[in-house]
Design a protein around this motif. Structure first.
Motif, PDB file in Angstrom:
ATOM      1  N   HIS A 112       0.832  -1.213   0.000  1.00 53.27           N
ATOM      2  CA  HIS A 112       0.000   0.000   0.000  1.00 53.27           C
ATOM      3  C   HIS A 112       0.864   1.259   0.000  1.00 53.27           C
ATOM      4  N   ALA A 116       1.449   3.946  -2.972  1.00 52.90           N
ATOM      5  CA  ALA A 116       0.914   5.282  -2.695  1.00 52.90           C
ATOM      6  C   ALA A 116       1.998   6.347  -2.810  1.00 52.90           C
ATOM      7  N   GLU A 159      -4.903  -0.582  -3.896  1.00 44.50           N
ATOM      8  CA  GLU A 159      -5.467   0.288  -2.866  1.00 44.50           C
ATOM      9  C   GLU A 159      -4.588   1.523  -2.664  1.00 44.50           C
ATOM     10  N   GLY A 160      -3.273   1.343  -2.686  1.00 40.61           N
ATOM     11  CA  GLY A 160      -2.366   2.469  -2.509  1.00 40.61           C
ATOM     12  C   GLY A 160      -2.442   3.464  -3.645  1.00 40.61           C
ATOM     13  N   GLY A 162      -4.946   3.851  -5.734  1.00 50.26           N
ATOM     14  CA  GLY A 162      -6.271   4.461  -5.757  1.00 50.26           C
ATOM     15  C   GLY A 162      -6.487   5.459  -4.646  1.00 50.26           C
ATOM     16  N   SER A 163      -6.118   5.089  -3.432  1.00 49.25           N
ATOM     17  CA  SER A 163      -6.407   5.976  -2.311  1.00 49.25           C
ATOM     18  C   SER A 163      -5.620   7.270  -2.404  1.00 49.25           C
ATOM     19  N   TYR A 164      -4.351   7.205  -2.800  1.00 48.38           N
ATOM     20  CA  TYR A 164      -3.549   8.432  -2.866  1.00 48.38           C
ATOM     21  C   TYR A 164      -4.067   9.353  -3.971  1.00 48.38           C
ATOM     22  N   ASN A 166      -7.039   9.312  -5.414  1.00 48.51           N
ATOM     23  CA  ASN A 166      -8.401   9.752  -5.112  1.00 48.51           C
ATOM     24  C   ASN A 166      -8.397  10.882  -4.093  1.00 48.51           C
ATOM     25  N   CYS A 167      -7.563  10.774  -3.066  1.00 45.16           N
ATOM     26  CA  CYS A 167      -7.494  11.829  -2.058  1.00 45.16           C
ATOM     27  C   CYS A 167      -6.982  13.141  -2.645  1.00 45.16           C
ATOM     28  N   GLN A 434     -11.535   0.931  -8.434  1.00 43.23           N
ATOM     29  CA  GLN A 434     -11.048   1.519  -7.187  1.00 43.23           C
ATOM     30  C   GLN A 434     -10.399   2.884  -7.403  1.00 43.23           C
ATOM     31  N   TYR A 435     -10.282   3.273  -8.674  1.00 38.95           N
ATOM     32  CA  TYR A 435      -9.736   4.583  -9.016  1.00 38.95           C
ATOM     33  C   TYR A 435     -10.884   5.485  -9.478  1.00 38.95           C
ATOM     34  N   ASP A 436     -10.823   6.750  -9.099  1.00 38.29           N
ATOM     35  CA  ASP A 436     -11.795   7.709  -9.624  1.00 38.29           C
ATOM     36  C   ASP A 436     -11.288   8.201 -10.972  1.00 38.29           C
TER      37      ASP A 436
END
Length: 751
Positions: A112, A116, A159-160, A162-164, A166-167, A434-436
């Motif tokens: 992750h 990220a 997840e890493g 996508g989350s970075y 997306n944020c 999982q990605y925007d």
């Protein structure tokens, strides 16, 4: 207190742990020669990370120079290799900056955070050029889909990423996810970012002007990532080395978001003379590179660096790769305005030094001089190796093992479904969902389209007057490059170039991430040399310069390297984004047109890989002149509104391209094959081919355009119905195709 430099002079024989920091004995002796004494522990830290493979390119420089010596003339190129990212003119006063880099080994250690912070690092490279980051992409490679190693690493990496992203509010508009046994224990996580800026507002990593202030701003410095990317990416990756690995960096995307907006306001206020992000090698890299490219000197008080852990020693501060940090050079008269803007965005900022004209980088710690070096010797004058290389011992036998000898199937329908459900060709929706892809509302095309497309008119303030857009695609095929690294690199470029053109965009420039095994292995070095030579030659022929990129060596476990995997990104421009060509078959009653010729080419193909587990022969032949002519047809046809939908023909051949075109909007098609060998027509991976969906009234104009450009074209059928029908060969309902295509990856990871 006796300063460290004086003590180093007085104790020349004191043992130092240079080997533990990854330095060779001759490199350490060269540092002693440069300084005229042994280095202090802090100086040793600087040289060890700056002369690492990851930071200095010491094994690749001699080959990478071809990207400059063979570079085609380009009116669009504004900033080329040597800066944090390349910049190209995209018209109407606007420029785009883009780059791709690797975070392979950190992503294996901690999936992750490794992934990220790979995204965070490439975003800061784009910020440091003066641009607003506007989108990201990722090119991922793992071991077999069902391998325990993949089950551990893939979910965390996705997840890493996508989350970075997306944020940060950055759309992820494309990339690749593929699987091969060679990546067990050594996944590839390559991240790309693109940004936009006015072409007269480019920022560079330089520290001119004695008396100007050196400001460190962003997150504080901690123990995470000490020597992280620079060390992890510069040594052979073995299971038994786990205990010696430094911690992987830890990312904070919310701080990075503040940093982005803060930097943009600083640039708008024109209070930045030079800027550098803190990525690999951290403070060591930022100070040495800024000083070396400026007036040659800098004085820094390392004790002023804000710390999350007050117990950190100077060497650790210098080697820390804590994330979300930037360094700027600011004039004394602008420092108050700079600090006020940082405070408004709640971004900590500290003056830690100033620019000098002494030609020396001098650092102090608690009143003690701990560093006194010529900065260019660390930033620019590292070792340069001409590594020996030779063709792998089994290369000739590998190439002689032609895939044409493999048994061909009788049931082509079953073969299509087998390939369609195989990991590399199956839907990657489980990943990309999982990605925007559409945050900010400027995404025109995204996965599963061949290239991502963004409108720039609403991305940047003041850009509303333009309908201009940019397109981006990445590609790479390790099997092709294993069979022929020269051709494999060209094939990666050709497909990314074609994928951009398929949208109607005009290809402009190239970035690359070159993933290889150990440069100390002559066989790996041959693969690298051939790939660079092939890519440089192809860029010259296609007229697209390399603007920058990344080399990732030591991608191997023990003595087993990955397949050579050059990943190529291509950026293109659309004069009017409203004229982009949509992906796949967009409506019924359109003519289906195949551009390009098909030959019996199965070396490195998905069919040989999936059905026979075979790798041998030669990859498909690449015809760069034909690719350039094809792109010209696609761009002109899009501009004239002759094409309703498109899709390139690549992995899996025409059969997979037809299937994916049908699945794009659930529109079936009935086609006949242009050749007399159905298996070759359907599953060969010959290059330079594209499927088009064309209104009947536009077909003659398209045909005339193809004839003028000498691009082969075949009207092979029409869209419509609820099945893909290849006359006399196979028929599969679109719903069945979708079920097979969609089920593979969720079956492994959905739980």
């Amino acid at each position: 207190m006796t300063d460290s430099v004086r003590r180093a002079t007085e104790t020349p024989d004191e043992p130092q742990p240079y080997a533990e920091l990854g330095m060779k004995t001759d490199e350490y002796e060269r540092v002693r020669t440069i300084l005229g004494r042994r280095p202090t522990s802090s100086e040793l830290a600087i040289y060890s990370v700056m002369w690492s493979e990851h930071c200095s390119y010491k094994s690749s420089k001699v080959h990478l120079r071809q990207f400059g010596s063979k570079a085609p003339e380009s009116e669009a190129l504004l900033v080329g290799m040597g800066e944090n990212a390349g910049v190209v003119d995209i018209g109407d006063g606007w420029a785009a900056t883009f780059k791709i880099e690797s975070h392979n080994h950190p992503s294996y250690v901690e999936p992750h955070q490794g992934a990220a912070t790979g995204v965070g690092g490439i975003v800061r490279d784009i910020m440091s050029m003066g641009a607003r980051p506007v989108a990201v992409m990722d090119a991922l490679r793992f071991g077999p889909l069902d391998a325990p190693d993949t089950r551990r690493v893939l979910p965390g990496v996705v997840e890493g990423v996508g989350s970075y992203g997306n944020c940060l509010g950055l759309p992820n508009i494309g990339g690749e996810t593929s699987f091969d046994p060679c990546y067990i224990g050594n996944p590839l996580v390559n991240a790309l970012c693109v940004g936009l800026l006015r072409k007269d507002q480019i920022k560079l990593a330089t520290a001119p002007g004695p008396g100007n202030k050196v400001v460190l701003f962003g997150a504080s410095t901690g123990p995470d990532g000490i020597g992280g990317a620079s060390v992890l990416a510069s040594a052979t990756f073995e299971d038994e080395s786990h205990a010696k690995r430094p911690a992987v960096q830890v990312g904070d995307p919310f701080m990075e978001k503040l940093l982005i907006e803060c930097c943009l306001e600083l640039f708008e206020a024109d209070v930045v003379v030079g800027i550098q992000d803190l990525g690999a090698a951290g403070v060591s890299c930022a100070t040495t590179e800024l000083a070396a490219k400026g007036t040659g000197g800098m004085r820094v008080d390392l004790g002023l660096v804000p710390l999350r852990d007050p117990s950190l020693r100077p060497e650790e501060i210098l080697m820390s790769e804590s994330q979300e940090r930037m360094m700027a050079v600011v004039t004394p008269e602008d420092i108050d305005a700079f600090m006020a803007i940082c405070a408004r965005w709640d971004v900590p900022a500290t003056v830690i030094g100033e620019v000098t004209d002494t030609g020396r980088l001098v650092m102090t710690w608690k009143g003690e001089v701990i560093v006194d070096i010529p900065p260019g010797t660390a930033a620019d004058d590292g070792p340069v190796y001409e590594r020996p290389f030779h063709e792998p011992a089994g290369q000739a036998a590998l190439n002689a093992d032609d895939a044409g000898r493999l048994a061909r199937p009788d049931d082509l329908r079953a073969t299509l479904l087998t390939l369609l459900g195989s990991p590399n060709l199956a839907s990657k929706e489980w990943v990309t969902s999982q990605y925007d892809r559409y945050v900010r509302g400027n995404t025109v095309l995204a996965t599963p389209a061949d290239a991502g497309v963004l409108r720039i008119g609403e991305v940047m303030p003041g850009a509303e007057e333009t309908d201009r857009g940019i397109a981006l695609a990445t590609d790479g095929n390790g099997r092709y490059a294993r069979l022929d690294p020269y051709a494999g690199a060209q094939l990666a470029l050709a497909e990314a170039y074609r994928n951009v053109a398929v949208t109607g965009a005009r290809p402009l420039a190239v970035t690359n991430c070159l993933n290889f095994g150990s440069p100390e292995d002559p066989e790996v070095m041959w693969q690298f040399a051939e790939a660079v030579r092939g890519l440089a030659d192809a860029c010259k022929t296609l007229g697209v310069p390399v603007t920058g990129g990344n080399v990732s060596f030591y991608n191997q476990t023990g003595s087993t390297p990955i397949h050579p995997t050059p990943v190529v990104g291509v950026l293109g421009v659309l004069d009017d984004v409203r004229k982009r060509v949509r992906h796949g078959f967009t409506a019924p009653e359109l003519k289906v047109v195949l551009l390009g010729d098909t030959r019996a080419e199965f070396g490195g193909s998905e069919w040989a890989h999936v059905v026979h587990g075979h790798l041998g022969g030669l990859p498909p032949a690449v015809d760069l002149d034909a690719e350039r002519a094809l792109a010209a047809v696609l761009v002109e046809a899009a501009g004239r509104g002759l094409v309703e939908g498109s899709h390139d023909v690549s992995d899996g051949g025409l059969a997979i391209a037809l299937t994916e075109a049908c699945l794009a909007r659930g529109v079936g098609a009935t086609v006949h094959l242009p050749g007399d060998d159905a298996f070759v027509d359907l599953f060969s991976e010959s290059t330079g081919r594209v499927l088009l969906a064309v209104r009947p009234e536009s077909y003659d104009a398209l045909a005339d355009l193809c004839a003028r450009r000498e691009v082969p074209y075949y009207c092979i059928g029409a869209t419509g119905g609820s099945a893909l029908t290849v006359e006399g060969v196979l028929e599969v309902p679109v719903d069945e195709l979708r079920a097979v295509h969609a089920g593979t990856i969720p079956a492994i990871f959905a739980s």
